[in-house]
Design an enzyme around this catalytic site. Structure first.
Site, short mmCIF file in Angstrom:
data_model
loop_
_atom_site.label_atom_id
_atom_site.label_comp_id
_atom_site.label_asym_id
_atom_site.label_seq_id
_atom_site.Cartn_x
_atom_site.Cartn_y
_atom_site.Cartn_z
N ASP A 95 -1.39 -11.13 6.38
CA ASP A 95 -2.41 -10.29 5.74
C ASP A 95 -2.43 -10.38 4.22
O ASP A 95 -3.37 -9.92 3.59
CB ASP A 95 -2.20 -8.82 6.15
CG ASP A 95 -0.86 -8.26 5.67
OD1 ASP A 95 -0.03 -9.03 5.14
OD2 ASP A 95 -0.63 -7.05 5.83
N HIS A 96 -1.40 -10.97 3.61
CA HIS A 96 -1.29 -10.96 2.15
C HIS A 96 -1.87 -12.19 1.46
O HIS A 96 -2.16 -12.14 0.26
CB HIS A 96 0.19 -10.84 1.75
CG HIS A 96 0.69 -9.43 1.67
ND1 HIS A 96 0.60 -8.55 2.71
CD2 HIS A 96 1.30 -8.75 0.66
CE1 HIS A 96 1.13 -7.39 2.36
NE2 HIS A 96 1.55 -7.48 1.12
N ASP A 160 8.16 -4.59 3.75
CA ASP A 160 7.07 -4.14 2.90
C ASP A 160 7.28 -2.66 2.67
O ASP A 160 7.60 -1.92 3.61
CB ASP A 160 5.71 -4.39 3.58
CG ASP A 160 4.54 -4.10 2.65
OD1 ASP A 160 3.90 -5.05 2.18
OD2 ASP A 160 4.27 -2.91 2.40
N ARG A 450 -1.57 1.83 -4.92
CA ARG A 450 -0.98 1.56 -6.23
C ARG A 450 -2.05 1.18 -7.24
O ARG A 450 -3.05 0.56 -6.89
CB ARG A 450 0.06 0.44 -6.13
CG ARG A 450 1.26 0.89 -5.33
CD ARG A 450 2.44 -0.05 -5.43
NE ARG A 450 3.55 0.57 -4.71
CZ ARG A 450 4.33 -0.06 -3.86
NH1 ARG A 450 4.17 -1.34 -3.62
NH2 ARG A 450 5.31 0.58 -3.25
N SER A 644 6.86 -2.34 -4.82
CA SER A 644 6.97 -3.14 -3.61
C SER A 644 8.43 -3.42 -3.23
O SER A 644 9.32 -3.43 -4.08
CB SER A 644 6.24 -4.47 -3.81
OG SER A 644 6.55 -5.38 -2.78
N ARG A 646 9.52 -6.24 -2.41
CA ARG A 646 9.75 -7.69 -2.50
C ARG A 646 11.12 -8.04 -3.05
O ARG A 646 11.48 -7.70 -4.18
CB ARG A 646 8.64 -8.35 -3.33
CG ARG A 646 8.63 -8.03 -4.80
CD ARG A 646 7.34 -8.51 -5.45
NE ARG A 646 6.20 -7.76 -4.93
CZ ARG A 646 5.10 -7.51 -5.64
NH1 ARG A 646 4.98 -7.97 -6.86
NH2 ARG A 646 4.11 -6.83 -5.12
#
Length: 755
Positions: A95-96, A160, A450, A644, A646
């Site tokens: 999806d990213h 995520d 965000r 995030s 990440r």
């Protein structure tokens, strides 16, 4: 029928016994969060009470979800773990990596062309190791999880930060770095400091223009971006039970913006309705058999101050629509007069150029239906949108159903652009400008989570405001930041004054959900014959080389950067165009800390190289230190690593040779990510010592050979003039985490144990 129904039934079969034992051991009634935590202990049945905010506890999550940007690094790590198959149900969602530009069909085709190497890699790894794979266009990870995998009383982790969305279905769902997910995939325990508990009592009922989004926007105002750190937020009260399941998901989703470990709601009728509507009758029936264990004990909600560390009460009947921003998700402003005054005082652009609806926060059928009721009014009353309008449906199931029911057609009649079922502008995957760095000052309104500078479109001058989908639609029509749909009139095409009525919508589609192709690919039962290939000359993917231990003697380390103010994971490892390198550690390392503000010159990506005395980009300067065999230190302010999950924000500095990050305070996930990668994540014992750090400093770790739990470390800071300061730094490493450090990373330890 639900995915993994046998696993879900097994969770429920053990729940009563484990919760009853926990209640006896703690000697008190339990919150929902405590019930889920104690029923998911790695050792099974509870045999001791844990201290909130202090004890590290091993848990056994039920499942894992990964999105394509973070899955690359997570799966590259898992490939080194020596396992033939994941130990718990796991999914990957693409999806990213889909950029929003022209519309769903063209954008998806472009993504499949430009990122086919990555998608093929993820699909083949998933097929090999027993992982469910959701193809590009299938939907946004958290909406797909809510529709297919989330279940009341379960525990899941995801790579995520908005994994917390599944709290809308009564889960404890927590965002983690990929290394944490790898632990669980490999059949190991997942460690978490036992969270503190914040209770939010919701009274009254939402009505009119007020939406579930406004609840979390208000909570963000109260708690700020770090007020939930180390805590689970549990919502309860008549206002909570009166809300839809997807509305609850929205509230939990944006709990990531207050730093909360996760957020959740007790099981109720709205969750049961949602489970049945999404063809999970079996889960609803199983949950009903243990429903008293899927919410807090009655005494807890009757006297919440006795059982939560903090209690907040919000009367939904008194809550109005809010706009949060710009540049931070906790700056909350009421629509109308307050926004007008604040915008004028701060010189925020009043004209709104875009209204965007979607993201993992607000892309459900209910969200689209309520926003479309405003769009339909515009059509009926002769209004056109003054701002451009974009829609990202949450999943192919939502898109197909909304299209069938005419909802998308309403938006299209207003010239809205329907983007792919993907994150798109929410994560910077938006081709809005050809040169975003030099783009003009402007305002946009969106229903995302965000709104940090440059987050959506790469333009540092874009003032992004967060709102509900229905308010976003109204402001897109009005084209004004100071528009109040409850009081303000608009002039239509005939010159007539008209007003927008209150939004309406459906909690669930009246004709039921429908989808022709949901985009799911099941893995092979035995994937041993599947070959995963990564080309040596690939720009997108790179097999990992294990990190070497940093050792117990770090001396002569140089300052890389002293970050000033907010330094999120977006500042440390930007998204947007850099997403294409998420599977190639060395290439993506070229964006390391380029968004951080240098405290000494207030510039970004411009730091002093102590070897030459010249100023250069942060990655280039760091590579020069690495080539010379010199370790470095990063200094930061409060809530360092906010945002995030990440793990690239930890892996990239580690790859380039950063040994330690010393800050006033950390965001939870980022601190864990640093630990997992074998780095030192440290906090100033005296916050004022941040001011002692000078541009040409060298750091000697005096007693690193005595690294031990709850024992501060001492650092000698040597300044350019030869003067020195001895500073104390604290840490939260336990014995297991110190073992990660000594081995070079948590993954190195896993490999050693599986050898």
């Amino acid at each position: 029928m639900a995915f993994d129904i046998d696993m879900i039934k097994n969770v429920y079969a053990n729940m009563a016994d484990r919760v009853d034992a926990a209640r006896e051991i703690t000697g008190k009634p339990l919150t929902l969060a405590e019930k889920i935590l104690y029923s998911h202990l790695w050792d099974g049945k509870p045999n001791k009470a844990f201290t909130r905010g202090k004890d590290y506890v091993d848990f056994a999550p039920d499942r894992i979800a990964c999105q394509d940007a973070t899955a690359q690094m997570a799966l590259l790590q898992f490939m080194q773990a020596g396992k033939a198959k994941v130990a718990v149900p796991t999914t990957v969602h693409c999806d990213h990596l889909i950029q929003a530009k022209e519309g769903a069909v063209k954008d998806l085709k472009h993504a499949n062309n430009t990122s086919s190497e990555v998608f093929n890699f993820l699909e083949s790894v998933s097929n090999k190791y027993g992982i469910g794979f959701w193809k590009p266009g299938a939907g946004i990870i958290h909406q797909v999880v809510l529709e297919n995998y989330a279940f009341p009383g379960g525990m899941m982790i995801g790579t995520d930060s908005h994994t917390v969305n599944a709290g809308g279905l009564g889960m404890v769902a927590i965002g983690v770095g990929g290394a944490d997910a790898v632990d669980v995939m490999a059949g190991m325990a997942w460690e978490l400091k036992f969270p503190k508990l914040i209770g939010v009592k919701l009274t009254g009922k939402l009505s009119g223009w007020t939406a579930p989004k406004d609840v979390i926007l208000k909570v963000a105002e109260i708690l700020t971006v770090k007020g939930g750190t180390g805590a689970i937020v549990e919502y309860f009260g008549p206002g909570a039970t009166s809300m839809s399941c997807t509305g609850k998901g929205t509230i939990c989703n944006m709990g990531a913006e207050i730093g909360a470990t996760t957020s959740t709601f007790g099981y109720d009728e709205s969750m049961e309705r949602y489970l049945r509507a999404t063809d999970r009758f079996d889960v609803a029936d199983a949950a009903n058999e243990v429903k008293e264990y899927l919410t807090a004990d009655a005494e807890v909600y009757a006297n919440p101050e006795q059982y939560f560390d903090q209690v907040i009460e919000i009367n939904l009947s008194e809550l109005g629509p809010l706009l949060n921003g710009p540049f931070t998700p906790d700056l909350s402003t009421a629509v109308g007069k307050e926004m007008t005054e604040k915008a004028k005082a701060n010189d925020w652009p009043m004209q709104v150029e875009w209204g965007l609806i979607g993201s993992c926060t607000n892309s459900s059928y209910e969200d689209l239906s309520r926003a479309s009721s405003i769009a339909q009014q515009a059509l009926d009353k002769g209004l056109k949108t003054k701002a451009e309008f974009g829609i990202n449906p949450g999943s192919e199931q939502v898109r197909y159903t909304a299209d069938r029911d005419g909802i998308l057609g309403i938006f299209e009649k207003l010239d809205a652009k329907i983007f792919t079922n993907a994150c798109g502008p929410c994560i910077g995957q938006w081709a809005r400008y050809s040169d975003p760095k030099n783009a003009p000052k402007n305002s946009i309104v969106h229903s995302f989570n965000r709104n940090f500078a440059k987050r959506a479109d790469g333009n540092p001058n874009t003032h992004a405001f967060v709102a509900s989908p229905e308010l976003t639609a109204a402001i897109a029509i009005a084209g004004r930041l100071d528009f109040n749909p409850m009081t303000d009139k608009l002039i239509n095409e005939n010159g007539e004054e008209v007003m927008l009525d209150e939004p309406t919508g459906w909690e669930l589609p009246p004709k039921g959900f429908e989808v022709k192709e949901n985009g799911y690919l099941a893995p092979k039962e035995d994937g041993s014959d599947v070959v995963v290939t990564v080309n040596d000359d690939s720009e997108r993917l790179q097999l990992l080389t294990p990190f070497e231990p940093l050792g117990d003697s770090i001396t002569g380390a140089k300052l890389l950067i002293k970050a000033f103010g907010k330094c999120t994971t977006d500042h440390i490892s930007m998204a947007g165009p850099w997403l294409r390198f998420r599977g190639h550690l060395d290439n993506i390392a070229n964006n390391t800390l380029i968004g951080a503000v240098n405290a000494f010159n207030k510039k970004t990506n411009f730091v002093k190289n102590q070897l030459t005395g010249e100023y250069d980009a942060v990655p280039a300067t760091q590579r020069a230190y690495k080539k010379a065999g010199i370790k470095t230190v990063v200094i930061g302010d409060h809530n360092y690593g906010e945002g995030s999950s990440r793990e690239h924000a930890a892996m990239q500095p580690r790859h380039l040779g950063v040994a330690a990050v010393i800050v006033k305070s950390f965001a939870r996930i980022h601190e864990t990510n640093l630990k997992k990668q074998g780095m030192l994540g440290l906090t100033f014992a005296n916050e004022a010592d941040y001011d002692l750090i000078q541009e040409d400093d060298t750091f000697n770790f005096v007693d690193l050979n005595e690294f031990a739990p709850e024992k501060p470390l001492t650092i000698e800071v040597v300044h350019a003039d030869g003067s020195k300061d001895m500073i104390k730094v604290n840490h939260t490493y336990n014995e297991a985490q110190i073992a990660w450090y000594k081995e070079g990373s948590a993954l190195n330890l896993i490999k050693k144990q599986n050898a």
